[in-house]
Write an enzyme that holds these catalytic residues in place. Structure first.
Site, PDB file in Angstrom:
ATOM      1  N   GLN A   1      -0.477  -4.925   1.215  1.00  0.00           N
ATOM      2  CA  GLN A   1      -0.597  -4.162   2.452  1.00  0.00           C
ATOM      3  C   GLN A   1      -0.517  -5.078   3.669  1.00  0.00           C
ATOM      4  O   GLN A   1      -0.581  -4.596   4.800  1.00  0.00           O
ATOM      5  CB  GLN A   1      -1.927  -3.402   2.467  1.00  0.00           C
ATOM      6  CG  GLN A   1      -2.025  -2.304   1.419  1.00  0.00           C
ATOM      7  CD  GLN A   1      -3.409  -1.693   1.364  1.00  0.00           C
ATOM      8  OE1 GLN A   1      -4.296  -2.179   0.659  1.00  0.00           O
ATOM      9  NE2 GLN A   1      -3.613  -0.627   2.104  1.00  0.00           N
TER      10      GLN A   1
ATOM     11  N   HIS B   1       3.303  -2.061   3.909  1.00  0.00           N
ATOM     12  CA  HIS B   1       3.131  -1.810   5.338  1.00  0.00           C
ATOM     13  C   HIS B   1       4.150  -2.562   6.184  1.00  0.00           C
ATOM     14  O   HIS B   1       3.966  -2.723   7.385  1.00  0.00           O
ATOM     15  CB  HIS B   1       1.710  -2.172   5.771  1.00  0.00           C
ATOM     16  CG  HIS B   1       0.685  -1.211   5.246  1.00  0.00           C
ATOM     17  ND1 HIS B   1      -0.668  -1.388   5.423  1.00  0.00           N
ATOM     18  CD2 HIS B   1       0.811  -0.058   4.554  1.00  0.00           C
ATOM     19  CE1 HIS B   1      -1.326  -0.393   4.850  1.00  0.00           C
ATOM     20  NE2 HIS B   1      -0.441   0.427   4.324  1.00  0.00           N
TER      21      HIS B   1
END
Length: 214
Positions: free
Chosen positions: A42, A62
């Site tokens: 992430q 992300h």
């Protein structure tokens, strides 16, 4: 959380100033030794790739702050500087595609709150997690979905596979009850121990850029 709890001055540093940690280098060494099949992150700081971990075995859920993509031809540009603009509209970075026949606007791929995760990255992560026999969560608070549920995909889908999930985190998480093992230690400490056991005591003797494995 880190800055608030520990008043860590590194929290203000730009991603371009960050360097891969021992945990990043250990994952690269373990992948080269055939012990790590896939990593989903992430973090958008590019440290996994910069540590030498292959992009072909990585899901950046992300985005990546050093990557921009042409909105017309989909060509990807990997920069040595952070590409997003503070005043960006629709992720535009203010640059255009180098292809003179295209000239499309370049956009960053950072995922903001309430935006969907990149389809391909999430699809690949789902496929890998569903079929995994061991998943290790490293330092994640497991608060943001759908990424938070990924490490438990295999356990929930087919209990007969005896899939295991390990959480490495100094904090408690909402998924602790589902974990088969919880380790309250830093990612550097745990992965250094694992790399020494599976790769060799001298796994990190080389430079951070290159990890040599006998």
């Amino acid at each position: 959380w880190t800055k608030k709890a520990h008043e860590n001055p590194l929290a203000e540093k730009k991603a371009s100033a960050a360097q891969p940690t021992k945990a990043h280098r250990a994952l690269t060494a373990l992948e080269r030794a055939g012990r790590v099949n896939w990593v989903a992150t992430q973090n958008y700081d590019d440290l996994s790739v910069r540590s030498g971990f292959p992009a072909s075995k990585l899901s950046e859920l992300h985005g990546n702050i050093f990557t921009e993509t042409c909105s017309k031809c989909a060509r990807v540009y990997h920069r040595d500087y952070e590409v997003p603009l503070d005043d960006s509209v629709d992720h535009e970075t203010g640059r255009t595609c180098d292809d003179t026949d295209c000239g499309g606007d370049l956009r960053d791929n950072i995922v903001h709150f309430e935006e969907s995760l990149p389809w391909h990255e999430l699809k690949m992560a789902n496929c890998k997690f569903v079929g995994s026999d061991l998943t290790i969560v490293l330092g994640s608070s497991l608060r943001v979905e759908p990424a938070a549920s990924l490490p438990f995909k295999s356990k929930r889908r087919n209990k007969s596979l005896a899939a295991k999930t390990v959480i490495v985190n100094l904090q408690t998480t909402h998924f602790d009850d589902e974990a088969d093992l919880i380790i309250r230690a830093t990612c550097d400490e745990v992965l250094d121990f694992v790399a020494k056991a599976l790769v060799g005591e001298s796994w990190d003797d080389s430079s951070p850029e290159i990890v040599f494995i006998d």
